[in-house]
Every structure is written in structure tokens, then in C-alpha cells.
Design an enzyme around this catalytic site. Structure first.
Site, PDB file in Angstrom:
ATOM      1  N   ASP A  86       0.809  -1.221   0.000  1.00 27.39           N
ATOM      2  CA  ASP A  86       0.000   0.000   0.000  1.00 27.39           C
ATOM      3  C   ASP A  86       0.844   1.274   0.000  1.00 27.39           C
ATOM      4  OD1 ASP A  86      -2.458  -1.216  -0.102  1.00 27.39           O
ATOM      5  OD2 ASP A  86      -2.742  -1.258   2.053  1.00 27.39           O
ATOM      6  N   ARG A 111       0.698  -1.454   7.616  1.00 27.61           N
ATOM      7  CA  ARG A 111       1.230  -0.274   6.941  1.00 27.61           C
ATOM      8  C   ARG A 111       2.216   0.525   7.798  1.00 27.61           C
ATOM      9  NH1 ARG A 111      -2.767   3.359   3.534  1.00 27.61           N
ATOM     10  NH2 ARG A 111      -0.704   3.839   2.671  1.00 27.61           N
ATOM     11  N   ARG A 157      -9.959   5.951  11.073  1.00 28.59           N
ATOM     12  CA  ARG A 157      -8.507   5.796  11.077  1.00 28.59           C
ATOM     13  C   ARG A 157      -7.833   6.776  12.049  1.00 28.59           C
ATOM     14  NH1 ARG A 157      -6.490   3.169   6.494  1.00 28.59           N
ATOM     15  NH2 ARG A 157      -7.901   1.478   5.926  1.00 28.59           N
ATOM     16  N   HIS A 186     -11.519   7.324   5.023  1.00 24.65           N
ATOM     17  CA  HIS A 186     -10.632   8.486   5.110  1.00 24.65           C
ATOM     18  C   HIS A 186     -11.382   9.711   4.595  1.00 24.65           C
ATOM     19  CE1 HIS A 186      -6.453   6.328   4.937  1.00 24.65           C
ATOM     20  NE2 HIS A 186      -6.712   6.741   6.170  1.00 24.65           N
ATOM     21  N   CYS A 286      -5.299   9.440  -3.214  1.00 20.14           N
ATOM     22  CA  CYS A 286      -4.569   8.497  -2.357  1.00 20.14           C
ATOM     23  C   CYS A 286      -3.129   8.315  -2.816  1.00 20.14           C
ATOM     24  CB  CYS A 286      -5.266   7.137  -2.341  1.00 20.14           C
ATOM     25  SG  CYS A 286      -6.828   7.097  -1.465  1.00 20.14           S
TER      26      CYS A 286
END
Length: 293
Positions: A86, A111, A157, A186, A286
Site C-alpha cells: 500500500d 502499513r 482511522r 478516510h 490516495c
């Protein structure tokens, strides 16, 4: 108007009556998806059983990068790392305002290691004010700079306490917004800035009202009465994960209704294929960390 997906933007508006949209040159940091994969599930879009085509992801990413450069924007690249599929989603790894860098602290352990690679990149490239957060903070995934204040998302998040930390470390006012739909985990999947505020004009944003709590919807309506309200059909294809330079607006090619809405406002929609990257819950924004010096 520009047409990257053979789609004609039809409006009843006289072109001479449209507001003049002036692009501003941007500086972006991106990470090639050389090790892109969907190996785990940390958002509702990810399905490890669905095949992923890495070559196609690279092609889509390259078109996005080259589109930025075609519009005159500067694009730096960070070297991807094996085992971090990612890392292509660079926006989650830092927030940069006036040259100050606030790094990331990821909620998902898969991540976590990305944060240090991005921190090192900023240090090695001469950024001296680089601070790593103590609270869970997924950077531009949940932070959107309007030119005057930092809109800050929470709910899935980024910790609410990270908003106060960002205000203290970046020295800008922060407005908290609560996300309530797990598909839009997000802030950058639910809202993006079309034009930053100037001395003579307020910021303009586009957002999906259904992604926010009732109180946050009232805040957004008060702050941005002229906002573009994104329909669910466009939000569901990551239409709110767009990138704007003040005139040219990069969108997923399926977000055609939103493209029409923006064209009426005088923006130039550019529709790109990001379907492979969307398998991991990502889109144009992103993949794009903006560096504001």
C-alpha cells in the site's frame, strides 16, 4: 473541455459566463506501485481473493503521474519497498504545510513501516522541520488543506487527538469532521478541495454529505455554502478522491456525473482509469502527497 475518457460534458451554461478558474503549480510526492497487491483487508474495498494486475496498476499510476507533469506540476518519486503493497498510497504518509512536515502513524500494523520510509525521504531531501506524530494520524488521508484551515477527518482511522496535535505542530487552525460510513474511511474518500482560499475568495470544496455525521454536515454547510455536493453514484467510484490544481480536476473515469457538475462551475475535468488501484481502496488523491513549501 478536456476529455480523457471520450466523455462529452454537456451543459446549458454559456461558456463566457463561467468563472475563470486559474490553475496553480503544485509539487507532489508519489510512489510507484511496483509491489502493489491486496494481501489483507483493512477497508471494505479490499478483497484478497480478487486478482490484481500489477502491470496494469503501474500503467494507471504512470498515466496519473504524467498527467500532473503535463499540467506543469513537479512530481518527485519515493522508492517503493517490498512487503509494503500500500506504499503507493503516498497521501497517507505525510502532511506538509509551509515546509513543515508532519509524518504519519498508521492504525493498521500492515502499513506501519511506511511511515519511516517517508520520514527518511523528507530528511534526505533537506526538510528540517519533520515531526512524527504520537497519535494515530494517517496524514492527507484524513487532512485536507483549504488554504486557511486544515479539515481533519476521524471516525475510522485518524484519532481525534491527532487533530489537536496537527494544529500544534503545523501551526494552522484545524476543523474536525466525523466520518460515519465505513466505505469512506478516510476524509479524502469523502471530500476534496477544488480551489484553495485566497485573499479575495473563499475555498471551494466538493464532498459527499452522506459520508459525514449530522453535525459535520452542518459544519460543512456553514463553511462552504457553495460546495459541490457529490452524489452517491460518483462517491462510490471514488469521485471524492480527486485532485484539483484550481482548474484541472483529476477524477476516476466513472465519476461522470461529478465531472458534469464541475464543468458547469468552470473546472476542467480529466477522467482517468484508476480501477486497479481502487481494488485496494485508493484513487488519484490516495496516490498523491502534496508538498506545500
Amino acid at each position: 473541455m478536456r476529455n480523457e475518457a471520450t466523455h462529452t460534458f454537456e451543459t446549458m451554461t454559456d461558456a463566457s459566463a463561467l468563472p475563470a478558474r486559474v490553475p496553480t503549480t503544485r509539487h507532489y510526492l508519489m510512489c510507484p506501485p511496483r509491489y502493489f497487491a491486496v494481501e489483507y483487508v483493512i477497508n471494505p474495498w479490499m478483497d484478497p481473493d480478487e486478482p490484481v494486475d500489477v502491470d496494469r496498476a503501474m500503467e494507471q499510476w504512470t498515466v496519473l503521474r504524467d498527467t500532473y507533469r503535463r499540467f506543469g506540476h513537479e512530481v518527485d518519486e519515493i522508492e517503493p519497498q517490498p512487503g509494503l503493497p500500500d506504499m503507493v498510497f503516498a497521501a497517507n504518509s505525510g502532511t506538509v504545510i509551509d515546509g513543515r512536515v508532519l509524518g504519519a502513524r498508521f492504525r493498521a500494523p500492515q502499513r506501519a513501516a511506511e511511515a519511516e520510509h517517508f520520514r527518511r525521504w523528507f530528511v534526505e531531501h533537506g526538510y528540517r522541520e519533520v515531526t512524527m506524530p504520537t497519535k494515530i494520524n494517517e496524514a492527507e488521508g484524513d487532512f485536507a488543506w483549504t488554504g486557511r484551515e486544515l479539515l481533519a477527518g476521524t471516525g475510522f482511522r485518524t484519532d481525534p487527538d491527532a487533530h489537536a496535535e496537527a494544529q500544534e505542530l503545523l501551526g494552522v487552525p484545524v476543523v474536525s469532521l466525523r466520518l460515519t460510513d465505513p466505505r469512506y474511511y478516510h476524509l479524502d474518500t469523502a471530500l476534496f478541495v477544488l480551489a484553495e482560499a485566497t485573499d479575495s475568495a473563499p475555498a471551494q470544496v466538493a464532498y459527499n454529505p452522506a459520508a459525514f455525521s449530522a453535525g459535520s454536515r452542518r459544519v460543512l454547510a456553514r463553511m462552504f455554502p457553495d460546495a459541490v455536493l457529490v452524489r452517491e453514484a460518483d462517491a462510490a467510484v471514488f469521485g471524492c478522491n480527486g485532485i484539483s490544481d484550481g482548474r484541472n480536476v483529476i477524477l476516476p473515469r466513472e465519476a461522470r456525473g461529478l465531472a458534469d457538475q464541475l464543468a458547469v462551475r468552470g473546472y476542467e475535468p480529466v477522467l482517468l482509469d484508476i480501477s486497479e488501484l481502487r481494488k485496494a481502496g485508493g484513487g488519484p488523491k490516495c496516490c498523491t502527497l502534496e508538498i506545500r513549501k
